[in-house]
Design an enzyme around this catalytic site. Structure first.
Site, PDB file in Angstrom:
ATOM      1  N   GLY A 239       0.764  -1.237   0.000  1.00 60.17           N
ATOM      2  CA  GLY A 239       0.000   0.000   0.000  1.00 60.17           C
ATOM      3  C   GLY A 239       0.794   1.285   0.000  1.00 60.17           C
ATOM      4  N   PRO A 274       4.732  -4.914  -0.878  1.00 59.32           N
ATOM      5  CA  PRO A 274       4.626  -3.726  -1.732  1.00 59.32           C
ATOM      6  C   PRO A 274       4.517  -4.110  -3.210  1.00 59.32           C
ATOM      7  CG  PRO A 274       6.908  -4.086  -1.087  1.00 59.32           C
ATOM      8  CD  PRO A 274       6.110  -5.184  -0.451  1.00 59.32           C
ATOM      9  N   GLY A 275       3.623  -3.441  -3.908  1.00 59.43           N
ATOM     10  CA  GLY A 275       3.503  -3.661  -5.345  1.00 59.43           C
ATOM     11  C   GLY A 275       3.856  -2.377  -6.068  1.00 59.43           C
ATOM     12  N   ARG A 312      -6.319   3.695 -15.187  1.00 52.32           N
ATOM     13  CA  ARG A 312      -6.258   4.359 -13.880  1.00 52.32           C
ATOM     14  C   ARG A 312      -6.857   5.776 -13.886  1.00 52.32           C
ATOM     15  NH1 ARG A 312      -2.659   5.422 -11.065  1.00 52.32           N
ATOM     16  NH2 ARG A 312      -3.570   4.587  -9.180  1.00 52.32           N
ATOM     17  N   CYS A 343     -14.749   4.901 -27.938  1.00 55.81           N
ATOM     18  CA  CYS A 343     -16.036   5.595 -28.013  1.00 55.81           C
ATOM     19  C   CYS A 343     -16.696   5.705 -26.653  1.00 55.81           C
ATOM     20  CB  CYS A 343     -16.936   4.852 -28.991  1.00 55.81           C
ATOM     21  SG  CYS A 343     -16.128   4.677 -30.574  1.00 55.81           S
ATOM     22  N   GLU A 344     -16.061   6.398 -25.735  1.00 56.33           N
ATOM     23  CA  GLU A 344     -16.637   6.677 -24.418  1.00 56.33           C
ATOM     24  C   GLU A 344     -16.058   7.993 -23.930  1.00 56.33           C
ATOM     25  OE1 GLU A 344     -16.983   3.920 -21.319  1.00 56.33           O
ATOM     26  OE2 GLU A 344     -16.977   2.166 -22.635  1.00 56.33           O
ATOM     27  N   TYR A 372      -0.033  -1.359 -12.169  1.00 62.90           N
ATOM     28  CA  TYR A 372      -1.460  -1.336 -12.475  1.00 62.90           C
ATOM     29  C   TYR A 372      -1.734  -0.653 -13.817  1.00 62.90           C
ATOM     30  CZ  TYR A 372      -1.400  -2.562  -7.549  1.00 62.90           C
ATOM     31  OH  TYR A 372      -1.106  -3.165  -6.353  1.00 62.90           O
TER      32      TYR A 372
HETATM   33  N1  LLP Z   1      -1.309  -6.969  -0.582  1.00 64.26           N
HETATM   34  C1  LLP Z   1      -2.637  -7.109  -0.780  1.00 64.26           C
HETATM   35  C2  LLP Z   1      -3.369  -8.101   0.008  1.00 64.26           C
HETATM   36  C3  LLP Z   1      -3.293  -6.300  -1.731  1.00 64.26           C
HETATM   37  O1  LLP Z   1      -4.596  -6.435  -1.914  1.00 64.26           O
HETATM   38  C4  LLP Z   1      -2.541  -5.349  -2.478  1.00 64.26           C
HETATM   39  C5  LLP Z   1      -3.180  -4.502  -3.479  1.00 64.26           C
HETATM   40  C6  LLP Z   1      -1.151  -5.261  -2.243  1.00 64.26           C
HETATM   41  C7  LLP Z   1      -0.578  -6.077  -1.278  1.00 64.26           C
HETATM   42  C8  LLP Z   1      -0.269  -4.317  -2.985  1.00 64.26           C
HETATM   43  O2  LLP Z   1      -0.637  -2.994  -2.809  1.00 64.26           O
HETATM   44  P1  LLP Z   1       0.317  -1.823  -3.351  1.00 64.26           P
HETATM   45  O3  LLP Z   1       1.608  -1.887  -2.557  1.00 64.26           O
HETATM   46  O4  LLP Z   1       0.552  -2.035  -4.792  1.00 64.26           O
HETATM   47  O5  LLP Z   1      -0.459  -0.590  -3.089  1.00 64.26           O
HETATM   48  N2  LLP Z   1      -5.471  -1.095  -9.209  1.00 64.26           N
HETATM   49  C9  LLP Z   1      -5.301  -0.132  -8.147  1.00 64.26           C
HETATM   50  C10 LLP Z   1      -4.571  -0.720  -6.968  1.00 64.26           C
HETATM   51  C11 LLP Z   1      -5.224  -1.959  -6.392  1.00 64.26           C
HETATM   52  C12 LLP Z   1      -4.490  -2.580  -5.263  1.00 64.26           C
HETATM   53  C13 LLP Z   1      -5.118  -3.849  -4.816  1.00 64.26           C
HETATM   54  N3  LLP Z   1      -4.432  -4.535  -3.777  1.00 64.26           N
HETATM   55  C14 LLP Z   1      -4.599   1.110  -8.710  1.00 64.26           C
HETATM   56  O6  LLP Z   1      -4.291   1.144  -9.894  1.00 64.26           O
HETATM   57  O7  LLP Z   1      -4.387   2.076  -7.989  1.00 64.26           O
END
Ligand code: LLP
Length: 419
Positions: A239, A274-275, A312, A343-344, A372
Site C-alpha cells: 500500500g 509492496p507492489g 487508472r 467511443c466513451e 497497475y
Molecule cells: N497486498 C494485498 C493483500 C493487496 O490487496 C494489495 C493490493 C497489495 C498487497 C499491494 O498494494 P500496493 O503496494 O501495490 O499498493 N489497481 C489499483 C490498486 C489496487 C491494489 C489492490 N491490492 C490502482 O491502480 O491504484
C-alpha cells in the site's frame, strides 16, 4: 527522475531514447526501467534492514515475467492473489517458500495448487476459507500454514475503490473474532495458524493510518500470545504510495520508522507486500498523437493509447504526469485534454493539462505507469494488448509482444449450427 531524463531535449529511459523505441516497436507501448526497479527495491530493503522483514512483491502490480524475475533476483518473494499469479511467480523462479497467497475468494482448485507447490503462507480471510484450506490440505496429507487476515477498521485515506481496511470492506476478519478464529484453527486437522496479516489499502500517502493499524495489530498479537497462541509472523501488507502529479509520498525511512515503532519489538518475523512502490515510478506508457482537435471550449490531443491500455485515470481519477518526448522546452503552454480513440467520454488519459503546441505524430509519455498499467489493460474496442519493453542501461528488450487482431479473432469460435 534520474532514470527518466532528457538529453538534447529528448526524453530517455536510462540510455535509450524513446523515439528509437517508438520507431522500432511502435506505439502505444509500456516502457520500464530496470535500474529504477532495482533502486526502489534497494531503498526499501535498506530502510528495513535492521528489522526481521521479508519483502513479498505484490505481483498484481506488474506480473510480467521479466519484472518478477528482476525483483526475485534481488531477493524479493511474491504476494499472489490467484492461481494465475502463483503460476507466474513460480515460473519466474520465486521459491515457493517465499510466496504468500491473499484474496477473499480462493477456490478449492487454487488452494490445491498452492498446497501442491508448498507455498509459505495463506492469508485467510474468512472462517469458511479456513475450513476449505484444511479440507484440501488433509486430502493430500499435508498441513497448510495460515495467517489470519485481520481487518483493523482503519481508514487508509485513499481512493474509495482501493481502500480495504474498513469494517464495511469485504477484506479480512474483524479484530474481535481473531481469538475465536485461532481456537477454531487449532481444532482443524490440516492447518497451522502461524500469524496475522493485514492490508488496509493502496496508494497510502499518509503514514498515520499505518501507525494506527499496526498498533492495533501489535495489541492483538500480544493478546493472542498471552492467550497461549504460538505466533511466528506478522504480514503488514502493501500500500505504500508513490508521487503521482503533485503528491508527496512518505520515504522508505519514514515508513520503516513506523514499522519499528509499532511492531518492531514483538519478537515476530515481519513481512510486507509492496507492489506499486516497487514498479509504479519505473514505467511509462508511450503514445503518439493521432490528431489535435481545437474545440471552442477545449483543445483535445487525441493519442493512440486509450483507457483500455491505462485505465487508472478514468477508474481512480489518477493523475499521471504527461511529458512530451521532444519539444518540451517550448514556453507557450495551453490546457488540453489527452484522450484516446475509444467511443466513451471516460476515455481520457489526462485532463486539463498545460501543454505546449503539439502536432500529429508527436510522442507523448504518461509517467508512473509501471504499476497497475499493463496488468489492468483490456482489448476493449478490439484493441490488441500493447507491448512491454524493459530498458537496462543502453540495452532494451521487448518483454511482451504486441498482440495482433488476428490473435483476438482466433480466440473466438462460431458454433457449427450458426454457419
Ligand atoms: N497486498 C494485498 C493483500 C493487496 O490487496 C494489495 C493490493 C497489495 C498487497 C499491494 O498494494 P500496493 O503496494 O501495490 O499498493 N489497481 C489499483 C490498486 C489496487 C491494489 C489492490 N491490492 C490502482 O491502480 O491504484
Amino acid at each position: 527522475m534520474t532514470h527518466f531524463h532528457r538529453r538534447s531535449d529528448v526524453l530517455h529511459v536510462e540510455d535509450v531514447a524513446l523515439p528509437v523505441l517508438a520507431d522500432q516497436v511502435g506505439t502505444p507501448a509500456y516502457v520500464y526501467s530496470a535500474a529504477a526497479i532495482r533502486s526502489r527495491y534497494t531503498a526499501l530493503s535498506e530502510a528495513l534492514a535492521d528489522l526481521d522483514v521479508s519483502i513479498h512483491y505484490a505481483v498484481k502490480a506488474n506480473s510480467n515475467q521479466a519484472v518478477i524475475k528482476l525483483l526475485g533476483g534481488m531477493g524479493a518473494g511474491a504476494d499472489v492473489v490467484s492461481a494465475g499469479e502463483l503460476a507466474r511467480a513460480l515460473a519466474a523462479g520465486i521459491p515457493a517458500d517465499q510466496i504468500v497467497f491473499a484474496g477473499v475468494g480462493k477456490t478449492k482448485d487454487e488452494i490445491r495448487q498452492a498446497i501442491d507447490a508448498d507455498i509459505h503462507l495463506f492469508s485467510v480471510e474468512s472462517q469458511p476459507e479456513l475450513e476449505a484450506i484444511s479440507q484440501v490440505a488433509a486430502s493430500v496429507g499435508k498441513s497448510a500454514r495460515v495467517a489470519l487476515r485481520v481487518n483493523p477498521d482503519v481508514d487508509a485515506k485513499t481512493h474509495a475503490k482501493i481502500t480495504t481496511g474498513k469494517a464495511e470492506n469485504k477484506f479480512g476478519v474483524e479484530i474481535g473474532f481473531a481469538a475465536d478464529f485461532f481456537t477454531r484453527a487449532a481444532a482443524l486437522p490440516a492447518v497451522r495458524a502461524v500469524g496475522l496479516s493485514m492490508h488496509i489499502g493502496s496508494q497510502l500517502l499518509d503514514l498515520l493510518p499505518y501507525e494506527a493499524a499496526y498498533t492495533r495489530m501489535a495489541d492483538l498479537a500480544r493478546d493472542l500470545m498471552r492467550k497461549g497462541h504460538a505466533l511466528e509472523l506478522l504480514d503488514l501488507g502493501g500500500g505504500l504510495g508513490i508521487e503521482y502529479g503533485a503528491d508527496k509520498a512518505p520515504t522508505p525511512k519514514d515508513y520503516a520508522d513506523v514499522v519499528r515503532r509499532t511492531v518492531g519489538g514483538l519478537g515476530l518475523k515481519l513481512a510486507i507486500e509492496p507492489g506499486r512502490w516497487m514498479v509504479g515510478a519505473a514505467g511509462l506508457l508511450l503514445t503518439r498523437v493521432v490528431y489535435v482537435k481545437e474545440g471552442s471550449a477545449k483543445r483535445f490531443v487525441i493519442v493512440d493509447g486509450a483507457m483500455n491500455d491505462l485505465i487508472r485515470p478514468t477508474l481512480y481519477e489518477a493523475e499521471h504526469r504527461v511529458e512530451l518526448v521532444s519539444g518540451a522546452s517550448e514556453t507557450a503552454q495551453r490546457p488540453a485534454d489527452l484522450v484516446g480513440p475509444i467511443c466513451e467520454t471516460g476515455d481520457y488519459l489526462a485532463r486539463n493539462r498545460d501543454l505546449p503546441l503539439v502536432n500529429a505524430g508527436d510522442l507523448i509519455a504518461f509517467l508512473d505507469a509501471g504499476a497497475y498499467g499493463a496488468v489492468m489493460s483490456s482489448t476493449y474496442n478490439s484493441r490488441p494488448l500493447v507491448p512491454e519493453i524493459l530498458v537496462d542501461g543502453a540495452k532494451w528488450a521487448v518483454i511482451r509482444e504486441r498482440e495482433t487482431v488476428a490473435h483476438l479473432i482466433a480466440r473466438d469460435t462460431v458454433p457449427e449450427w450458426l454457419v
